[in-house]
Write a protein that holds these residues in place. Structure first.
Motif, PDB file in Angstrom:
ATOM      1  N   LYS A   1       2.141   7.825   5.789  1.00 28.98           N
ATOM      2  CA  LYS A   1       2.516   7.026   6.951  1.00 28.98           C
ATOM      3  C   LYS A   1       2.849   5.573   6.622  1.00 28.98           C
ATOM      4  O   LYS A   1       3.348   4.845   7.487  1.00 28.98           O
ATOM      5  CB  LYS A   1       1.364   7.036   7.970  1.00 28.98           C
ATOM      6  CG  LYS A   1       0.948   8.428   8.430  1.00 28.98           C
ATOM      7  CD  LYS A   1       2.089   9.171   9.119  1.00 28.98           C
ATOM      8  CE  LYS A   1       1.630  10.523   9.647  1.00 28.98           C
ATOM      9  NZ  LYS A   1       2.747  11.306  10.244  1.00 28.98           N
TER      10      LYS A   1
ATOM     11  N   SER B   1       4.237  -1.275   1.659  1.00 28.91           N
ATOM     12  CA  SER B   1       2.782  -1.083   1.720  1.00 28.91           C
ATOM     13  C   SER B   1       2.351   0.044   0.795  1.00 28.91           C
ATOM     14  O   SER B   1       1.283  -0.022   0.165  1.00 28.91           O
ATOM     15  CB  SER B   1       2.354  -0.770   3.155  1.00 28.91           C
ATOM     16  OG  SER B   1       2.658  -1.846   4.019  1.00 28.91           O
ATOM     17  N   TRP B   2       3.179   1.087   0.705  1.00 31.49           N
ATOM     18  CA  TRP B   2       2.884   2.195  -0.216  1.00 31.49           C
ATOM     19  C   TRP B   2       2.870   1.713  -1.660  1.00 31.49           C
ATOM     20  O   TRP B   2       1.989   2.086  -2.444  1.00 31.49           O
ATOM     21  CB  TRP B   2       3.945   3.269  -0.003  1.00 31.49           C
ATOM     22  CG  TRP B   2       3.995   4.360  -1.028  1.00 31.49           C
ATOM     23  CD1 TRP B   2       3.122   5.391  -1.181  1.00 31.49           C
ATOM     24  CD2 TRP B   2       5.016   4.537  -2.028  1.00 31.49           C
ATOM     25  NE1 TRP B   2       3.531   6.217  -2.212  1.00 31.49           N
ATOM     26  CE2 TRP B   2       4.689   5.705  -2.751  1.00 31.49           C
ATOM     27  CE3 TRP B   2       6.161   3.837  -2.373  1.00 31.49           C
ATOM     28  CZ2 TRP B   2       5.469   6.181  -3.813  1.00 31.49           C
ATOM     29  CZ3 TRP B   2       6.947   4.299  -3.423  1.00 31.49           C
ATOM     30  CH2 TRP B   2       6.605   5.459  -4.127  1.00 31.49           C
TER      31      TRP B   2
ATOM     32  N   ASP C   1       4.733   2.215   5.209  1.00 33.23           N
ATOM     33  CA  ASP C   1       6.091   1.829   4.858  1.00 33.23           C
ATOM     34  C   ASP C   1       6.166   1.686   3.337  1.00 33.23           C
ATOM     35  O   ASP C   1       5.151   1.659   2.645  1.00 33.23           O
ATOM     36  CB  ASP C   1       6.509   0.541   5.571  1.00 33.23           C
ATOM     37  CG  ASP C   1       5.642  -0.648   5.183  1.00 33.23           C
ATOM     38  OD1 ASP C   1       5.773  -1.153   4.044  1.00 33.23           O
ATOM     39  OD2 ASP C   1       4.815  -1.074   6.016  1.00 33.23           O
ATOM     40  N   ARG C   2       7.393   1.560   2.819  1.00 36.47           N
ATOM     41  CA  ARG C   2       7.555   1.642   1.372  1.00 36.47           C
ATOM     42  C   ARG C   2       6.877   0.485   0.651  1.00 36.47           C
ATOM     43  O   ARG C   2       6.265   0.670  -0.413  1.00 36.47           O
ATOM     44  CB  ARG C   2       9.038   1.703   1.001  1.00 36.47           C
ATOM     45  CG  ARG C   2       9.280   2.233  -0.414  1.00 36.47           C
ATOM     46  CD  ARG C   2      10.682   2.729  -0.568  1.00 36.47           C
ATOM     47  NE  ARG C   2      10.918   3.362  -1.854  1.00 36.47           N
ATOM     48  CZ  ARG C   2      12.048   3.997  -2.157  1.00 36.47           C
ATOM     49  NH1 ARG C   2      13.024   4.085  -1.261  1.00 36.47           N
ATOM     50  NH2 ARG C   2      12.200   4.558  -3.347  1.00 36.47           N
TER      51      ARG C   2
ATOM     52  N   TRP D   1       8.393   8.508  -3.851  1.00 35.89           N
ATOM     53  CA  TRP D   1       8.420   8.133  -2.439  1.00 35.89           C
ATOM     54  C   TRP D   1       8.713   9.354  -1.568  1.00 35.89           C
ATOM     55  O   TRP D   1       8.055   9.566  -0.535  1.00 35.89           O
ATOM     56  CB  TRP D   1       9.452   7.041  -2.227  1.00 35.89           C
ATOM     57  CG  TRP D   1       9.758   6.687  -0.793  1.00 35.89           C
ATOM     58  CD1 TRP D   1      10.953   6.807  -0.172  1.00 35.89           C
ATOM     59  CD2 TRP D   1       8.861   6.127   0.177  1.00 35.89           C
ATOM     60  NE1 TRP D   1      10.863   6.365   1.134  1.00 35.89           N
ATOM     61  CE2 TRP D   1       9.584   5.943   1.370  1.00 35.89           C
ATOM     62  CE3 TRP D   1       7.513   5.784   0.162  1.00 35.89           C
ATOM     63  CZ2 TRP D   1       9.024   5.425   2.531  1.00 35.89           C
ATOM     64  CZ3 TRP D   1       6.940   5.263   1.312  1.00 35.89           C
ATOM     65  CH2 TRP D   1       7.680   5.088   2.481  1.00 35.89           C
TER      66      TRP D   1
END
Length: 531
Positions: A262, A267-268, A264-265, A253
């Motif tokens: 860009k 969605s990543w 958020d965690r 992360w």
């Protein structure tokens, strides 16, 4: 029983009658005939995906325990396949990678301990279990789908040490501890690459019909250990909120953010999984266009899209599995949502959830829900099904034309015939053989026309069959007293008999066609007409 040919095609499976293997009784043969009237045209082939998962993890299904001699492992596999044939199933989904290990000889990952009791130790005497399963399944006209767990690396209840070539030893930075599990981090490129390498290695080396992955993406959450002095969080009603242990993917992360990421965690994390799913779908089809890709996710979808009244665990938020996106993008050929709840359980109602997934399928991929058949006879506190629950769930699935099959978890319940479930299915639900639904969106030239000769024998019409190009199965119709009976024969066999019917007597017309790997049927050959 006179069939109503206007009913859905799978109802033709209720017709009785099967092909009996026999020697060809005469060297004399007839040339194929031609249809004489509309009544000579058989109905469409009945189709339905009827499958069962065979779990190797923890020896749930096969082998029954680790360390069995190779001959006993093979005998148990044959017994499972023969049971599938006796039930008129047409596919087996075999777990080949339980936990970053293998049930086959691999240059990438070690032998699984569930075969021999020690990770890295091959069967004795040495043989290739996956090659054996594929050969024996195809000899019986069954498809064999290879089931991979994409990210699980190891559980603390493992009975043997990790082998030197296990990922926990070869690429320890790609694996994270999560509670009692070692888990391949979906954000680590080395972890995703290993999963892809394993899948594509199997696709290249084995004649499998499908690649299948289950519901383990990011791990199911576990409770965080309590720390003295920490205040307990409360919900809006003042009740304590259980804390969950977050997955320890901090290094990846931080690299993502440092590189200008860009998202958020959450969605990543979903994007990490999505990229594997897309790469797997495209990579498998680059290797072999006919190998279908299937995913079996947790059975409830995104909370913001659920039907009214549906509540419970969110794989979207907890496993970071965006299953709706995979359907939208067409990154699957078949979708097996695990609908592991009863019809009457309102908050997770089987038919409501099935209708939801059908509505999320704009590409028209195969929808084959997973059934929790192993709940039959389950010990408390597990919810215990009666066989009627499974029979009724199949009936509800069949009432939806856009859902054309189902998969049982697991084969053990059918092998053990728990509470008579196998007897009931054979007598009422699976009374005849069926083809797997065709997959028209994958490229296929179609099968050739089989060469067929026929002769009236002692107990029926004896056929000699020679497969045309790309043939995997023969579809065979026999007309007895005005009623059509349907059967399926593996392309590997050449001598078959269409038996006389006990009530209706001998067949007066036999029609044969070839079927390819993707279920496409070729031209029909009129093989026999009663003189």
């Amino acid at each position: 029983m006179k069939p109503n040919l206007k009913k859905r095609a799978f109802t033709l499976g209720t017709m009785t009658g099967a092909l009996a293997l026999t020697g060809f009784l005469s060297s004399c043969s007839t040339q194929p005939t031609t249809p004489g009237s509309a009544a000579d045209n058989p109905p469409p082939a009945p189709r339905e995906f009827r499958a069962a998962w065979v779990s190797t993890v923890a020896n749930i299904d096969w082998p029954t325990k680790p360390g069995l001699p190779a001959a006993q492992q093979q005998a148990e596999a044959v017994a499972i396949l023969d049971r599938a044939v006796s039930l008129n199933l047409n596919a087996i989904v075999l777990q080949v990678r339980p936990a970053a290990d293998a049930i086959y000889p691999s240059q990438i990952e070690p032998w699984t301990e569930y075969l021999t009791g020690a990770q890295g130790k091959p069967p004795s005497p040495m043989y290739d279990p996956l090659a054996f399963w594929v050969k024996e399944a195809h000899a019986r006209g069954l498809e064999l789908h290879a089931w991979f767990n994409p990210y699980r690396a190891r559980h603390d209840n493992a009975k043997s040490p990790a082998a030197p070539n296990h990922i926990t030893n070869t690429i320890p930075s790609a694996v994270k501890r999560y509670g009692k599990f070692m888990w391949m981090d979906p954000a680590e490129e080395a972890a995703s690459k290993q999963t892809m390498d394993v899948i594509l290695d199997v696709v290249r080396r084995y004649d499998i019909d499908g690649v299948h992955i289950d519901d383990y993406f990011y791990p199911y959450p576990i409770a965080a250990p309590e720390v003295a002095g920490n205040a307990q969080a409360l919900d809006g009603n003042g009740k304590p909120v259980a804390k969950e242990l977050d997955f320890p993917d901090g290094p990846a992360w931080e690299r993502y953010l440092a590189g200008g990421g860009k998202l958020d965690r959450a969605s990543w994390r979903r994007d990490n999984v999505n990229r594997l799913i897309e790469a797997m779908y495209k990579g498998v089809h680059r290797e072999k266009s006919w190998v279908r890709v299937g995913i079996s996710p947790f059975g409830m979808g995104r909370p913001d899209r659920r039907p009214p009244g549906i509540t419970g665990f969110s794989q979207y938020d907890k496993l970071y599995a965006d299953a709706e996106l995979w359907l939208e993008k067409g990154w699957v050929d078949y979708f097996v949502p695990q609908l592991y709840w009863p019809i009457a359980q309102t908050a997770q109602s089987y038919p409501v959830l099935l209708d939801y997934w059908i509505s999320q399928n704009p590409q028209g991929r195969h929808m084959w829900p997973g059934l929790f058949t192993s709940r039959i006879g389950a010990a408390p506190p597990t919810l215990n099904y009666e066989p009627k629950e499974i029979v009724d769930q199949i009936a509800l699935t069949r009432a939806r034309p856009l859902s054309t099959g189902h998969v049982h978890f697991s084969m053990a319940a059918l092998t053990q015939n728990r509470k008579g479930i196998s007897d009931q299915l054979r007598a009422t639900t699976y009374q005849g053989q069926v083809l797997v639904p065709a997959t028209p969106w994958l490229a296929s030239a179609g099968p050739g026309t089989p060469l067929v000769t026929a002769k009236r024998g002692k107990d029926g019409v004896d056929l000699k069959l020679k497969a045309g190009k790309a043939t995997t199965l023969y579809a065979i119709w026999a007309r007895h007293g005005g009623e059509w009976r349907f059967s399926v024969a593996p392309a590997a066999r050449v001598d078959w008999t269409v038996p006389d019917d006990a009530q209706l007597g001998a067949a007066d017309l036999v029609v044969v066609s070839a079927v390819d790997r993707l279920g496409k049927e070729g031209a029909r050959v009129y093989a026999w007409r009663k003189p």
